[in-house]
Design a protein around this motif. Structure first.
Motif, short mmCIF file in Angstrom:
data_model
loop_
_atom_site.label_atom_id
_atom_site.label_comp_id
_atom_site.label_asym_id
_atom_site.label_seq_id
_atom_site.Cartn_x
_atom_site.Cartn_y
_atom_site.Cartn_z
N CYS A 1 -6.78 -2.65 1.21
CA CYS A 1 -5.57 -2.22 2.23
C CYS A 1 -7.02 -1.91 3.18
O CYS A 1 -7.28 -1.51 3.55
CB CYS A 1 -4.40 -1.04 1.91
SG CYS A 1 -3.67 -0.78 3.70
N CYS B 1 0.92 -1.51 -0.27
CA CYS B 1 -0.33 -0.48 -0.15
C CYS B 1 0.87 0.88 0.34
O CYS B 1 1.45 1.37 0.59
CB CYS B 1 -0.96 -0.04 1.39
SG CYS B 1 -1.21 1.95 1.45
N CYS C 1 -5.71 1.02 5.54
CA CYS C 1 -6.48 1.96 5.30
C CYS C 1 -7.82 2.12 5.01
O CYS C 1 -8.21 3.46 4.48
CB CYS C 1 -5.65 2.26 4.55
SG CYS C 1 -4.10 2.54 4.58
N CYS D 1 -0.01 3.89 0.94
CA CYS D 1 -0.46 5.24 2.36
C CYS D 1 0.27 4.11 4.10
O CYS D 1 0.90 5.08 3.82
CB CYS D 1 -1.44 4.73 2.05
SG CYS D 1 -2.55 6.23 2.53
N CYS D 2 0.76 3.27 3.64
CA CYS D 2 1.27 2.78 4.43
C CYS D 2 2.44 1.67 4.75
O CYS D 2 2.91 1.00 5.86
CB CYS D 2 -0.28 1.62 5.70
SG CYS D 2 -0.82 0.21 4.98
ZN ZN Z 1 -2.48 1.35 3.80
#
Ligand code: ZN
Length: 60
Positions: free
Chosen positions: A29, A11, A32, A13-14
């Motif tokens: 994910c 991901c 998220c 994002c994370c």
């Molecule tokens: Zn994520």
């Protein structure tokens, strides 16, 4: 489709591992709450292209 490809994707994002959802052809994910689409067999790893998961989808 090459499932091995998806195993190495994280991901954006994370940086967590993504789960490939065969039915919807999305990469999920859970932390998220996002689902990244796969278009023409190419995962679209962009936050602004991702779909927000519904409350039901967040539950395993
Ligand atoms: Zn994520």
């Amino acid at each position: 489709m090459d499932n091995k490809l998806f195993e190495i994707l994280a991901c954006p994002c994370c940086k967590g591992a993504l789960k490939f959802e065969r039915d919807s052809k999305e990469l999920i994910c859970r932390p998220c709450g996002l689902a990244y689409p796969i278009r023409d067999d190419i995962p679209v790893m962009l936050e602004n292209e991702a779909r927000t998961l519904s409350a039901e989808e967040r539950v395993d």
